[in-house]
Design an enzyme around this catalytic site. Structure first.
Site, PDB file in Angstrom:
ATOM      1  N   GLY A  79       0.784  -1.240   0.000  1.00 34.32           N
ATOM      2  CA  GLY A  79       0.000   0.000   0.000  1.00 34.32           C
ATOM      3  C   GLY A  79       0.811   1.282   0.000  1.00 34.32           C
ATOM      4  O   GLY A  79       0.341   2.314   0.495  1.00 34.32           O
ATOM      5  N   SER A  80       2.002   1.267  -0.594  1.00 35.73           N
ATOM      6  CA  SER A  80       2.824   2.493  -0.571  1.00 35.73           C
ATOM      7  C   SER A  80       2.180   3.639  -1.357  1.00 35.73           C
ATOM      8  O   SER A  80       2.284   4.800  -0.960  1.00 35.73           O
ATOM      9  CB  SER A  80       4.233   2.216  -1.111  1.00 35.73           C
ATOM     10  OG  SER A  80       4.170   1.857  -2.461  1.00 35.73           O
ATOM     11  N   SER A  81       1.465   3.324  -2.434  1.00 34.68           N
ATOM     12  CA  SER A  81       0.852   4.389  -3.246  1.00 34.68           C
ATOM     13  C   SER A  81      -0.243   5.105  -2.467  1.00 34.68           C
ATOM     14  O   SER A  81      -0.285   6.340  -2.408  1.00 34.68           O
ATOM     15  CB  SER A  81       0.229   3.815  -4.520  1.00 34.68           C
ATOM     16  OG  SER A  81       1.155   3.027  -5.194  1.00 34.68           O
ATOM     17  N   ALA A  82      -1.130   4.324  -1.855  1.00 31.43           N
ATOM     18  CA  ALA A  82      -2.227   4.933  -1.091  1.00 31.43           C
ATOM     19  C   ALA A  82      -1.668   5.707   0.091  1.00 31.43           C
ATOM     20  O   ALA A  82      -2.156   6.794   0.416  1.00 31.43           O
ATOM     21  CB  ALA A  82      -3.183   3.853  -0.595  1.00 31.43           C
ATOM     22  N   ASP A  86      -6.965   0.320   0.279  1.00 34.80           N
ATOM     23  CA  ASP A  86      -5.684   0.873   0.738  1.00 34.80           C
ATOM     24  C   ASP A  86      -5.833   2.257   1.369  1.00 34.80           C
ATOM     25  O   ASP A  86      -5.262   2.527   2.428  1.00 34.80           O
ATOM     26  CB  ASP A  86      -4.698   0.975  -0.437  1.00 34.80           C
ATOM     27  CG  ASP A  86      -4.273  -0.381  -0.956  1.00 34.80           C
ATOM     28  OD1 ASP A  86      -4.989  -1.360  -0.674  1.00 34.80           O
ATOM     29  OD2 ASP A  86      -3.233  -0.460  -1.632  1.00 34.80           O
TER      30      ASP A  86
HETATM   31  O1  PMV Z   1      -0.616  -5.175  -4.381  1.00 34.55           O
HETATM   32  P1  PMV Z   1      -1.476  -4.018  -4.021  1.00 34.55           P
HETATM   33  O2  PMV Z   1      -1.068  -3.359  -2.715  1.00 34.55           O
HETATM   34  O3  PMV Z   1      -1.615  -3.041  -5.144  1.00 34.55           O
HETATM   35  O4  PMV Z   1      -2.949  -4.616  -3.723  1.00 34.55           O
HETATM   36  C1  PMV Z   1      -3.800  -5.004  -4.770  1.00 34.55           C
HETATM   37  C2  PMV Z   1      -5.053  -5.630  -4.236  1.00 34.55           C
HETATM   38  C3  PMV Z   1      -6.018  -6.104  -5.318  1.00 34.55           C
HETATM   39  O5  PMV Z   1      -7.099  -6.746  -4.637  1.00 34.55           O
HETATM   40  C4  PMV Z   1      -5.369  -7.114  -6.240  1.00 34.55           C
HETATM   41  C5  PMV Z   1      -6.553  -4.938  -6.166  1.00 34.55           C
HETATM   42  C6  PMV Z   1      -7.478  -3.980  -5.435  1.00 34.55           C
HETATM   43  O6  PMV Z   1      -7.656  -2.848  -5.953  1.00 34.55           O
HETATM   44  O7  PMV Z   1      -8.055  -4.345  -4.377  1.00 34.55           O
END
Ligand code: PMV
Length: 351
Positions: free
Chosen positions: A120-123, A165
């Site tokens: 979740g670094s972007s969020a 996130d």
């Molecule tokens: O890998 P991350 O932190 O981008 O998490 C993605 C999670 C998914 O369920 C695959 C996509 C989403 O938007 O929930």
């Protein structure tokens, strides 16, 4: 006079239901005790000076403004520019929506959250930047408003993003997501181990490494294609994942960690079935299970073999924590203990 605002937010880990949540199934996510920090202060002149420091894998400085001039890039510039994209969009968004600007602003970001690793670094970047700037410019900074603004910025940069996130980064604790609705939950704390395959192989060229910024998007798209090819079979897998999250919630409420671990192992199997488990993450999970973990699974988007298997696994270690950590380190992972239920956004005036 110096004015300085500091905002800090937690990383997230999806405990159950990633990918399946994109199709409305239930997911359970938690904040973990790794944080990203944004400090906003005034500077002479006009425009924004952004300094990204100490994010695992890169560091850089950049002047945003009329010239968009960059200074001192080093290491992993493509991932760095991805983070800058979130900061730039957050500034543009606040200028348009709330009319901020007109003075010199310094934005300094530092983080303990590895990039493109499903944590979740972007969020976290979006929430902390929005929160610090809103506070700095004396705008209403209620949490729900910050979460909504940050989610809009995240979607504007990456196309689509579930609310998981940004909700976790803002509120901390635990959240359940069902049909895109966020519900905050009170659940017991867990001690987890997180193993991250985070190194971009040196042999990987610049074009390849720039794909990392779109990793989640690419994997989500691949799942969609597979789902369409195996529609009837995938329906059962997705329904099973939904049921799994419901069972996991009940196991957590009862404090039944053996059951919780067993459900994590099944969740991992379902993620493997939909094609998001690369060899390196699979090995970390298998090794942890063999060494006595109560449960282990990929977390977040997962990974792809042709992108170096970059991503993270979550382990509920039971009594086997020490040997699991050593084995994962030997396998080349960045390994950290993590506590769940970490506090959400904290904002303070420090100068
Ligand atoms: O890998 P991350 O932190 O981008 O998490 C993605 C999670 C998914 O369920 C695959 C996509 C989403 O938007 O929930």
């Amino acid at each position: 006079m110096m004015k300085q605002i500091r905002a800090s937010v937690p990383a997230k880990a999806i405990l159950f239901g990633e990918h399946f949540v994109v199709y409305g199934k239930r997911a359970l996510a938690t904040a973990i005790n790794r944080r990203l920090m944004v400090v906003v202060s005034n500077r002479a002149g006009r425009g924004y000076h952004v300094k990204i420091d100490n994010i695992p894998t890169f560091g850089l400085q950049m002047v945003l403004g009329h010239e968009h001039r960059m200074a001192y890039p080093y290491k992993d510039f493509d991932n760095a520019s991805k983070s800058i994209a979130y900061v730039r969009k957050a500034i543009e968004y606040l200028e348009t929506e709330y009319g901020i600007g007109g003075q010199g602003v310094e934005i300094e970001i530092s983080s303990e959250i590895p990039l493109a690793a499903g944590l979740g670094s972007s969020a976290a970047t979006c929430v902390a930047t929005i929160a610090a700037l809103k506070h700095y410019f004396s705008l209403d900074s209620d949490l729900e408003g910050i979460r909504e603004d940050a989610h809009s910025v995240e979607k504007a940069v990456q196309g689509n993003a579930s609310p998981v996130d940004t909700a976790i980064s803002t509120y901390g604790g635990y959240v359940q997501i069902e049909r895109a609705k966020v519900r905050r939950l009170q659940l017991p704390e867990l001690d987890l181990i997180i193993g991250t395959i985070g190194c971009i192989p040196l042999s990987m060229g610049i074009n390849k490494s720039s794909e990392f910024s779109l990793k989640t998007k690419k994997i989500v798209e691949e799942v969609k294609v597979r789902k369409e090819s195996f529609e009837t079979v995938f329906k059962y897998i997705f329904d099973a994942a939904d049921e799994l999250t419901a069972h996991a919630l009940r196991a957590m409420e009862r404090g039944d960690f053996a059951m919780l671990g067993a459900l994590m192992n099944i969740n991992h199997g379902l993620l493997d079935a939909i094609g998001v488990v690369p060899r390196r993450l699979s090995e970390l999970v298998k090794q942890s299970q063999e060494l006595g973990a109560l449960g282990a699974k990929v977390t977040g988007a997962g990974g792809l073999d042709n992108m170096g298997g970059v991503g993270s696994v979550l382990v509920l270690p039971g009594e086997a924590g020490d040997r699991i950590k050593v084995a994962m380190e030997v396998a080349g992972a960045l390994v950290k203990g993590a506590k769940t239920g970490e506090a959400g956004l904290k904002i303070e005036r420090i100068g």
